[in-house]
Design a protein around this motif. Structure first.
Motif, PDB file in Angstrom:
ATOM      1  N   ALA A  33     -31.735  72.519 -32.558  1.00  0.00           N
ATOM      2  CA  ALA A  33     -30.322  72.747 -32.261  1.00  0.00           C
ATOM      3  C   ALA A  33     -30.163  72.901 -30.755  1.00  0.00           C
ATOM      4  N   VAL A  34     -29.467  71.953 -30.135  1.00  0.00           N
ATOM      5  CA  VAL A  34     -29.270  71.962 -28.689  1.00  0.00           C
ATOM      6  C   VAL A  34     -27.932  72.638 -28.403  1.00  0.00           C
ATOM      7  N   ASP A  35     -27.985  73.775 -27.753  1.00  0.00           N
ATOM      8  CA  ASP A  35     -26.787  74.544 -27.431  1.00  0.00           C
ATOM      9  C   ASP A  35     -26.190  73.988 -26.140  1.00  0.00           C
ATOM     10  N   VAL A  36     -24.979  73.401 -26.227  1.00  0.00           N
ATOM     11  CA  VAL A  36     -24.339  72.764 -25.073  1.00  0.00           C
ATOM     12  C   VAL A  36     -23.124  73.551 -24.591  1.00  0.00           C
ATOM     13  N   LEU A  37     -22.984  74.796 -24.996  1.00  0.00           N
ATOM     14  CA  LEU A  37     -21.859  75.588 -24.520  1.00  0.00           C
ATOM     15  C   LEU A  37     -22.107  76.000 -23.070  1.00  0.00           C
ATOM     16  N   PRO A  38     -21.209  75.638 -22.150  1.00  0.00           N
ATOM     17  CA  PRO A  38     -21.435  76.006 -20.743  1.00  0.00           C
ATOM     18  C   PRO A  38     -21.247  77.503 -20.535  1.00  0.00           C
ATOM     19  N   PRO A  39     -21.820  78.047 -19.477  1.00  0.00           N
ATOM     20  CA  PRO A  39     -21.610  79.475 -19.179  1.00  0.00           C
ATOM     21  C   PRO A  39     -20.137  79.753 -18.930  1.00  0.00           C
ATOM     22  N   VAL A  69     -34.871  76.527 -37.802  1.00  0.00           N
ATOM     23  CA  VAL A  69     -34.295  75.615 -36.809  1.00  0.00           C
ATOM     24  C   VAL A  69     -34.626  76.132 -35.423  1.00  0.00           C
ATOM     25  N   GLU A  70     -35.124  75.265 -34.581  1.00  0.00           N
ATOM     26  CA  GLU A  70     -35.430  75.646 -33.200  1.00  0.00           C
ATOM     27  C   GLU A  70     -34.186  75.487 -32.345  1.00  0.00           C
ATOM     28  N   VAL A  71     -33.911  76.454 -31.506  1.00  0.00           N
ATOM     29  CA  VAL A  71     -32.716  76.466 -30.662  1.00  0.00           C
ATOM     30  C   VAL A  71     -33.141  76.215 -29.223  1.00  0.00           C
ATOM     31  N   LEU A  72     -32.490  75.227 -28.606  1.00  0.00           N
ATOM     32  CA  LEU A  72     -32.790  74.856 -27.229  1.00  0.00           C
ATOM     33  C   LEU A  72     -31.500  74.900 -26.421  1.00  0.00           C
ATOM     34  N   ALA A  73     -31.457  75.719 -25.394  1.00  0.00           N
ATOM     35  CA  ALA A  73     -30.281  75.811 -24.524  1.00  0.00           C
ATOM     36  C   ALA A  73     -30.365  74.733 -23.450  1.00  0.00           C
ATOM     37  N   TRP A  74     -29.283  73.961 -23.315  1.00  0.00           N
ATOM     38  CA  TRP A  74     -29.235  72.884 -22.321  1.00  0.00           C
ATOM     39  C   TRP A  74     -28.255  73.305 -21.237  1.00  0.00           C
TER      40      TRP A  74
END
Length: 457
Positions: A382-388, A421-426
């Motif tokens: 799961a690629v987290d694409v929420l910007p700061p 599920v593996e979580v990856l912050a982008w």
């Protein structure tokens, strides 16, 4: 790149509001003079009526066969995007060119940049000199966007006559995201190809050492290990061969959730503002999807693309440079769909494939889809694409609401990790050491999700 004006009926001339008011005053003055019987009062209203008649008689005509109509002459409007350096300057140049017909004295041009910045130009017209307006539009986002929209109004007879605003001419452009292909490639639990660049568990040619086994029909003579034969043989004529692993390719599905597009400025989540939103979630998702697809295809793997919010937007698994070009064009063309939750369905994924699901996880549907993929045996990242988030401009009420939304989102990410599920912050940067380290950890053979690979025939 130009956008010619579509064929449509020419707008008709009409008197301006001031000229219409002058006619009304003229009629009232003349009527009042007739009513009171004073000729001098009647004469005072006649110049206003005469001026309106003179202006109407001087209106430019559009030729129609042998007769002239009251419609305005055609004004060919051409809007072009000039050669720009968007990758370096983050802007797009445009040029508006208009050839004015005879009888037109001025042109009102309204240029709407990015749908939020109107610019009004009032320019003198001359048939011998075309009107040329140039400008530049900032390009803060990737993906499809309306660069500029131009509409016009013609002015004649000393500004006494104008036309209605013509239909706008718009120019759209798709801005490619900037990305760097990933180098660390987490593999799916099972490799499905018979050739490739990754070692599988199937014995074959080209890979690392697998084991030593008895010689069987079909084994090559050059694979006989004479030292192992001398050590292990128990009967005359018994031979042992050194076997290696066969190489195979991986199948990867890149799934983008295009249901929403939110930026760094939380105040623009309800009403999107391309100039004040900052980097948005789809900007990050386009860059991440492009980097993932390019990284795997350059290693010889097969990559597919799907949209979680639009079920029909799917690119089947493929490999090669041409397939990568198709994927990059499809990724760059991804736009917010605004799909309702009831209409979103998880795509069908090839058995044994790895799934990258790119989403903000602001609602339950993408998290539920990721858990569903994981439950069916896929390796899901799961690629987290929420910007700061920037919350400085929020009111107290909105800041509390944002905090509640973030808490729900954190709970979903925790549930994803608990469901395998593996979580990856982008992040926002193309070169992010923390993200590269996380990808490298996911790509290690000893990672819990990287079980020994097997090839399905």
């Amino acid at each position: 790149m130009s956008a010619p004006r579509p064929s449509e009926p020419s707008p008709r001339w009409r008197l301006t509001v001031a000229q219409t008011g002058a006619i009304a005053v003229g009629f009232l003055t003349a009527g009042a003079g007739v009513a009171v019987g004073h000729a001098d009062v009647v004469v005072m209203g006649l110049p206003l009526l005469a001026l309106a008649a003179w202006a109407w008689d001087r209106r430019p005509h559009a030729a129609s066969g042998r007769q002239a109509t009251d419609a305005s002459p055609a004004a060919p409007l051409d809007v072009q995007l000039t050669a720009d350096r968007a990758a370096r300057e983050h802007s797009i140049g445009y040029r508006v060119r208009l050839e004015t017909p005879p009888g037109v004295e001025a042109v009102q041009l309204r240029v709407l940049e990015l749908g939020v910045r109107p610019r009004l130009h009032v320019l003198a017209a001359s048939p011998a000199r075309p009107i040329d307006v140039r400008g530049r539009v900032p390009a803060p986002h990737s993906g499809p966007q309306r660069v500029v929209a131009v509409d016009l109004r013609l002015v004649a007879a000393g500004s006494a006559l104008i036309t209605d605003v013509a239909a706008p001419v718009a120019v759209d452009r798709t801005v490619d995201p900037a990305f760097t292909p990933i180098g660390a490639l987490p593999l799916p639990p099972r490799l499905t190809g018979l050739t490739g660049s990754h070692d599988s568990s199937r014995p074959g040619d080209g890979g690392d050492f697998h084991d030593i086994d008895r010689f069987r029909p079909g084994d090559r003579l050059r694979r006989i290990d004479w030292k192992a034969t001398a050590r292990l043989a128990r009967e005359p004529g018994e031979l042992y061969v050194r076997r290696t692993r066969a190489q195979a390719d991986a199948t990867v599905f890149v799934v983008i959730d295009s249901a929403d597009d939110v930026g760094e400025n939380v105040d623009t989540w309800a009403h999107f503002d391309p100039l004040n939103s900052g980097t948005t979630s789809l900007d990050i998702a386009r860059a991440a999807a492009s980097a993932i697809a390019a990284g795997y295809i350059r290693q010889g793997d097969r990559v597919a693309l799907a949209d979680l919010a639009v079920p029909g937007r799917v690119a089947l698994p493929g490999a090669g440079a041409r397939h990568l070009d198709r994927l990059l064009r499809a990724i760059a063309a991804t736009r917010p769909s605004g799909a309702l939750r009831a209409t979103r369905r998880p795509p069908l994924v090839t058995q044994g494939a790895a799934v990258y699901l790119l989403s903000t996880f602001l609602d339950d549907h993408p998290a539920a889809s990721a858990l569903q993929f994981a439950a069916t045996g896929h390796r899901v990242i799961a690629v987290d694409v929420l910007p700061p988030a920037r919350t400085n401009e929020l009111t107290v009420e909105r800041r509390i609401a944002h905090r509640l939304v973030v808490m729900d989102r954190d709970n979903r990410l925790t549930a994803l990790r608990g469901g395998g599920v593996e979580v990856l912050a982008w992040g926002l940067e193309q070169d992010d050491p923390a993200r590269d380290a996380a990808l490298l950890a996911l790509a290690r053979p000893g990672h819990p999700s990287a079980r020994p690979a097997a090839v399905s025939r």
